[in-house]
Design a protein around this motif. Sequence first.
Motif, mmCIF file in Angstrom:
data_model
loop_
_atom_site.group_PDB
_atom_site.id
_atom_site.type_symbol
_atom_site.label_atom_id
_atom_site.label_comp_id
_atom_site.label_asym_id
_atom_site.label_seq_id
_atom_site.Cartn_x
_atom_site.Cartn_y
_atom_site.Cartn_z
ATOM 1 N N UNK A 111 0.845 -1.200 0.000
ATOM 2 C CA UNK A 111 0.000 0.000 0.000
ATOM 3 C C UNK A 111 0.879 1.249 0.000
ATOM 4 N N UNK A 112 0.520 2.227 -0.825
ATOM 5 C CA UNK A 112 1.227 3.511 -0.831
ATOM 6 C C UNK A 112 0.801 4.308 0.401
ATOM 7 N N UNK A 113 1.766 4.639 1.273
ATOM 8 C CA UNK A 113 1.458 5.358 2.508
ATOM 9 C C UNK A 113 1.879 6.830 2.430
ATOM 10 N N UNK A 114 2.678 7.177 1.438
ATOM 11 C CA UNK A 114 3.053 8.574 1.212
ATOM 12 C C UNK A 114 3.253 8.785 -0.276
ATOM 13 N N UNK A 135 15.486 9.829 -11.877
ATOM 14 C CA UNK A 135 16.384 8.682 -11.986
ATOM 15 C C UNK A 135 17.293 8.480 -10.776
ATOM 16 N N UNK A 136 17.723 9.533 -10.055
ATOM 17 C CA UNK A 136 18.544 9.295 -8.865
ATOM 18 C C UNK A 136 17.760 8.535 -7.791
ATOM 19 N N UNK A 137 18.416 7.569 -7.164
ATOM 20 C CA UNK A 137 17.803 6.732 -6.137
ATOM 21 C C UNK A 137 17.954 7.383 -4.766
ATOM 22 N N UNK A 138 16.901 7.385 -3.926
ATOM 23 C CA UNK A 138 17.031 7.933 -2.568
ATOM 24 C C UNK A 138 18.024 7.136 -1.728
ATOM 25 N N UNK A 139 18.413 7.716 -0.581
ATOM 26 C CA UNK A 139 19.256 7.017 0.377
ATOM 27 C C UNK A 139 18.603 7.176 1.752
ATOM 28 N N UNK A 140 18.664 6.120 2.580
ATOM 29 C CA UNK A 140 17.900 6.059 3.825
ATOM 30 C C UNK A 140 18.789 5.785 5.031
ATOM 31 N N UNK A 141 18.368 6.308 6.169
ATOM 32 C CA UNK A 141 18.824 5.871 7.481
ATOM 33 C C UNK A 141 17.589 5.828 8.370
ATOM 34 N N UNK A 142 17.740 5.293 9.559
ATOM 35 C CA UNK A 142 16.599 5.081 10.439
ATOM 36 C C UNK A 142 15.785 6.361 10.616
ATOM 37 N N UNK A 158 11.336 13.335 7.031
ATOM 38 C CA UNK A 158 11.198 12.591 8.287
ATOM 39 C C UNK A 158 10.248 11.416 8.098
ATOM 40 N N UNK A 159 10.730 10.389 7.424
ATOM 41 C CA UNK A 159 9.979 9.149 7.307
ATOM 42 C C UNK A 159 8.613 9.313 6.663
ATOM 43 N N UNK A 160 7.682 8.426 7.054
ATOM 44 C CA UNK A 160 6.366 8.384 6.421
ATOM 45 C C UNK A 160 5.560 9.661 6.569
ATOM 46 N N UNK A 161 5.874 10.461 7.570
ATOM 47 C CA UNK A 161 5.123 11.708 7.746
ATOM 48 C C UNK A 161 5.290 12.637 6.548
ATOM 49 N N UNK A 162 6.434 12.479 5.853
ATOM 50 C CA UNK A 162 6.698 13.328 4.703
ATOM 51 C C UNK A 162 7.142 14.733 5.071
ATOM 52 N N UNK A 163 7.323 15.003 6.367
ATOM 53 C CA UNK A 163 7.772 16.332 6.778
ATOM 54 C C UNK A 163 9.146 16.626 6.188
ATOM 55 N N UNK A 207 24.189 16.173 6.595
ATOM 56 C CA UNK A 207 22.969 15.404 6.362
ATOM 57 C C UNK A 207 21.814 15.839 7.273
ATOM 58 N N UNK A 208 22.136 16.479 8.419
ATOM 59 C CA UNK A 208 21.101 16.899 9.357
ATOM 60 C C UNK A 208 20.541 18.279 9.038
ATOM 61 N N UNK A 209 21.355 19.144 8.437
ATOM 62 C CA UNK A 209 20.930 20.525 8.204
ATOM 63 C C UNK A 209 20.840 20.913 6.737
ATOM 64 N N UNK A 210 21.549 20.167 5.879
ATOM 65 C CA UNK A 210 21.588 20.520 4.465
ATOM 66 C C UNK A 210 22.616 21.571 4.119
ATOM 67 N N UNK A 211 23.354 22.073 5.108
ATOM 68 C CA UNK A 211 24.363 23.100 4.835
ATOM 69 C C UNK A 211 25.572 22.490 4.125
#
Length: 434
Positions: A111-114, A135-142, A158-163, A207-211
Motif C-alpha cells: 500500500x502507498x502510505x506517502x 532517476x537518482x535513487x534515494x538514500x535512507x537511514x533510520x 522525516x519518514x512516512x510523515x513526509x515532513x 545530512x542533518x541541516x543541508x548546509x
Amino acid sequence: MRRPLIDLRFFEAGLFLSRGLLALWVLAIGLLSTSQAQHNWPQFLGPEGNAYAQSTKLPVTIGEENIFWQTAIHGKGWSSPVIWNNDLWMTTATPDGHKLSVICVDKPSGKIVLDKLLFEVEKPSEIHDFNSYASPTPVLEDGKAWISFGSYGTACLAGRSGEVLWQRRDLPCEHFRGPGSSPILFENLLILHMDGFDFQYVVALDKETGQTVWKVDRQVEYGSENGDFKKAFCTPTIIQVNGQPQLISPTSKASLALDPRTGKELWRIRFKEFSATVRPVYGNGLVFINTGFGKAALHAVDPTGTGDVTETHVRWSAAKGIPSKPTHVLVDDLLFMVHDGGAATCFEATTGKQLWQERLGGNYTATPLYADGKLWFFSQEGKIKVLKASREFEELGESQLGDGFMASPAVSDDLMYLRSRTNLYQVGRKPSAN
C-alpha cells in the motif's frame, strides 16, 4: 583463621557458564547484524552498494505464483527502490518534468502510505527520452529519507510523515540529458555528484541541516567546450584503503579519488570517454572503473597511488562488451557484467582474462543482482535471466514479467522488490518450493 578453600568445580562451572553466555552473546550479535543487512536495502545497489543480497531463498523463475503483491506507480521514474524496515521508497515525475514526487510504500502490504509532490519545476530542461526526471535513487537511514532530483532539488524527509526537514534548490547544474547520479551517505555527510553541461563538481552537505560542508570543482581537461562531453551520471562509492576512506568519484574524461571528509584529491586516472554512468566496484585490492557511454572501457585500478596514476596503477583494461549503464558485480575473483545490448561477460577480476561472453537477448539498464551463487539479469523488455555465478556459463532460469525494467532490484527478508516501468512488485519463492 583459615581462609575457606575455593571449590574448583564451582569455579570451572561458572567459567564454563560465562564462556557459554559470551558465545551466545557473540552469536546473537552476529545474527542481528546479518538480519539487519538482509532487512534493509538503504541505497542504490544495496547495503554495500555492490548489488549483493544475502538471501538463499530467491526464486529462479518468476511467475504469477511468485508475485505476492503488485502496486501501480504513477509518472515516469527510473530510481531504484530502497528499503528501511517496513518503508520502501522511490521517486517519480511527470514525463514533462514539471512535478517531482516521492513515494513511500508499506513493504508488507504494497500500500502507498506517502505520495508527496516535493518539487515543482517551471521550466525543466529537455532530457533524452531514455532518461527520466526521477532517476537518482534515494538514500535512507533510520527514520529519514534523503531525496534528490539533481539540480531540481534535494531534500531530507522525516519518514512516512513526509515532513521536509530541509531542502536545497540552489545547487546549479544543467543536466541537459537528465539527472542520474544518486546521493550517498558517509558519516555526517550527504555527498552528491553534479556533472552537467555547464557545471561539474562534487558537493558534501551536512545530512542533518543541508548546509554545505565542502564543494570541489572538477579540475579535468575535457578537451572540448561542448558541454555534452563534460557530463557524467555516476554514483560515487566509498572504499577503505590502508584504513583510510576514499571517495571514488568518476566523471567525464577522468575518475578521481577524494578524501570524503574534505574533498581533497588523492589520485586520478584519465581516459577519453564521457557520460560515465556505471558505479565503481571495489575488491581484491582493485577499483573497477567504467569510462563512459558508447564504446566504454573498463579499468582495474590499484588505489594505493597518489596524483595522476594513469600510467602506473592501472593493472588491466578491457574494451570489448563493456556496458555503459548497468554496474558490474564482483563475486570473489569473478567480475560479471551485462552490456546494454544484452551480451553478458565474465572476467577474472585480478588478471582481466575473459572467461566467457554470451548473449542473453534484450537490452539492459538495470544492474544484475547477486545472491546465493546466482545472478539475476532484468531487461528493458521484462525478460529475467538467472545465471550461475561461475567461471563457466550456465543458465538456470528464464522468466517474463511486466513491461520492462529500467530500475535495479532491491532485496529484503528473502523477497525481491522489482520496479518495472509502471509497477512495483513484491516477489518471492512460493511456500511449497524448496
